[in-house]
Design a protein around this motif. Sequence first.
Motif, PDB file in Angstrom:
ATOM      1  N   UNK A  72      81.193 -14.791 114.626  1.00 24.43           N
ATOM      2  CA  UNK A  72      79.900 -14.131 114.702  1.00 24.43           C
ATOM      3  C   UNK A  72      78.829 -15.200 114.487  1.00 24.43           C
ATOM      4  N   UNK A  73      77.569 -14.811 114.625  1.00 23.12           N
ATOM      5  CA  UNK A  73      76.446 -15.700 114.322  1.00 23.12           C
ATOM      6  C   UNK A  73      75.479 -14.977 113.398  1.00 23.12           C
ATOM      7  N   UNK A  74      74.709 -15.764 112.658  1.00 30.25           N
ATOM      8  CA  UNK A  74      73.749 -15.226 111.690  1.00 30.25           C
ATOM      9  C   UNK A  74      72.399 -15.863 111.951  1.00 30.25           C
ATOM     10  N   UNK A  75      71.406 -15.028 112.165  1.00 27.87           N
ATOM     11  CA  UNK A  75      70.037 -15.509 112.288  1.00 27.87           C
ATOM     12  C   UNK A  75      69.267 -15.026 111.086  1.00 27.87           C
ATOM     13  N   UNK A  76      68.831 -15.948 110.268  1.00 28.57           N
ATOM     14  CA  UNK A  76      68.112 -15.555 109.062  1.00 28.57           C
ATOM     15  C   UNK A  76      68.162 -16.658 108.045  1.00 28.57           C
ATOM     16  N   UNK A  77      67.977 -16.309 106.807  1.00 35.09           N
ATOM     17  CA  UNK A  77      68.002 -17.300 105.747  1.00 35.09           C
ATOM     18  C   UNK A  77      67.365 -16.766 104.491  1.00 35.09           C
ATOM     19  N   UNK A  78      66.748 -17.657 103.764  1.00 36.69           N
ATOM     20  CA  UNK A  78      66.115 -17.304 102.508  1.00 36.69           C
ATOM     21  C   UNK A  78      65.313 -18.477 102.002  1.00 36.69           C
ATOM     22  N   UNK A  79      64.969 -18.428 100.754  1.00 36.43           N
ATOM     23  CA  UNK A  79      64.170 -19.465 100.116  1.00 36.43           C
ATOM     24  C   UNK A  79      64.988 -20.031  98.961  1.00 36.43           C
ATOM     25  N   UNK A  80      65.049 -21.343  98.873  1.00 40.87           N
ATOM     26  CA  UNK A  80      65.843 -21.972  97.820  1.00 40.87           C
ATOM     27  C   UNK A  80      65.394 -21.568  96.425  1.00 40.87           C
ATOM     28  N   UNK A  81      64.147 -21.152  96.287  1.00 43.42           N
ATOM     29  CA  UNK A  81      63.631 -20.750  94.979  1.00 43.42           C
ATOM     30  C   UNK A  81      63.855 -19.274  94.691  1.00 43.42           C
ATOM     31  N   UNK A  82      64.443 -18.569  95.635  1.00 44.29           N
ATOM     32  CA  UNK A  82      64.664 -17.133  95.487  1.00 44.29           C
ATOM     33  C   UNK A  82      66.154 -16.863  95.353  1.00 44.29           C
ATOM     34  N   UNK A  83      66.491 -15.599  95.130  1.00 47.15           N
ATOM     35  CA  UNK A  83      67.902 -15.227  95.075  1.00 47.15           C
ATOM     36  C   UNK A  83      68.229 -14.188  96.148  1.00 47.15           C
ATOM     37  N   UNK A  84      67.514 -14.263  97.284  1.00 49.00           N
ATOM     38  CA  UNK A  84      67.717 -13.322  98.394  1.00 49.00           C
ATOM     39  C   UNK A  84      68.088 -14.060  99.671  1.00 49.00           C
ATOM     40  N   UNK A  85      68.953 -13.433 100.448  1.00 49.08           N
ATOM     41  CA  UNK A  85      69.291 -13.904 101.790  1.00 49.08           C
ATOM     42  C   UNK A  85      69.201 -12.697 102.714  1.00 49.08           C
ATOM     43  N   UNK A  86      68.505 -12.867 103.830  1.00 49.86           N
ATOM     44  CA  UNK A  86      68.338 -11.794 104.798  1.00 49.86           C
ATOM     45  C   UNK A  86      68.564 -12.334 106.194  1.00 49.86           C
ATOM     46  N   UNK A  87      69.061 -11.486 107.085  1.00 48.42           N
ATOM     47  CA  UNK A  87      69.240 -11.920 108.460  1.00 48.42           C
ATOM     48  C   UNK A  87      69.927 -10.880 109.313  1.00 48.42           C
TER      49      UNK A  87
END
Length: 120
Positions: free
Chosen positions: A60-75
């Motif tokens: 599969x593929x994932x388009x998204x990410x997050x912020x290194x200073x946060x604790x969230x990942x979205x995509x």
Amino acid sequence: MKQLSSSEMQKPRSRRLRKKLRIGEFKEHGFSLDLTFDKNIVDFNHAFDSLLDFIELNHWVFGGGGDENSNNISGFICKLQRGTLTQEDCIKVQAWLRSQDWITGIIIHTLKDVWHDESR
């Protein structure tokens, strides 16, 4: 790829054109994902790499990410090659996420058309 309105998607078309436009029986689905992880257990890079390893293992593929200073990942997750994800794939992702002790929150959204905005 051209965005089609819902009325344009309903027009009668040849099989070849439905395949090219990825409509009808050739529609492809994917889903959005939001997760929260515990930064005391794992850092952002390790969490993101673990998620990507699981996704790539399933082709599969994932388009998204997050912020290194946060604790969230979205995509958004969809197939690498032509094809559609299924409800079973959603369940597989959810099961894997629940098995990770560093994940504290999971939201998996419903399957939606990868190529065309269905809200138009």
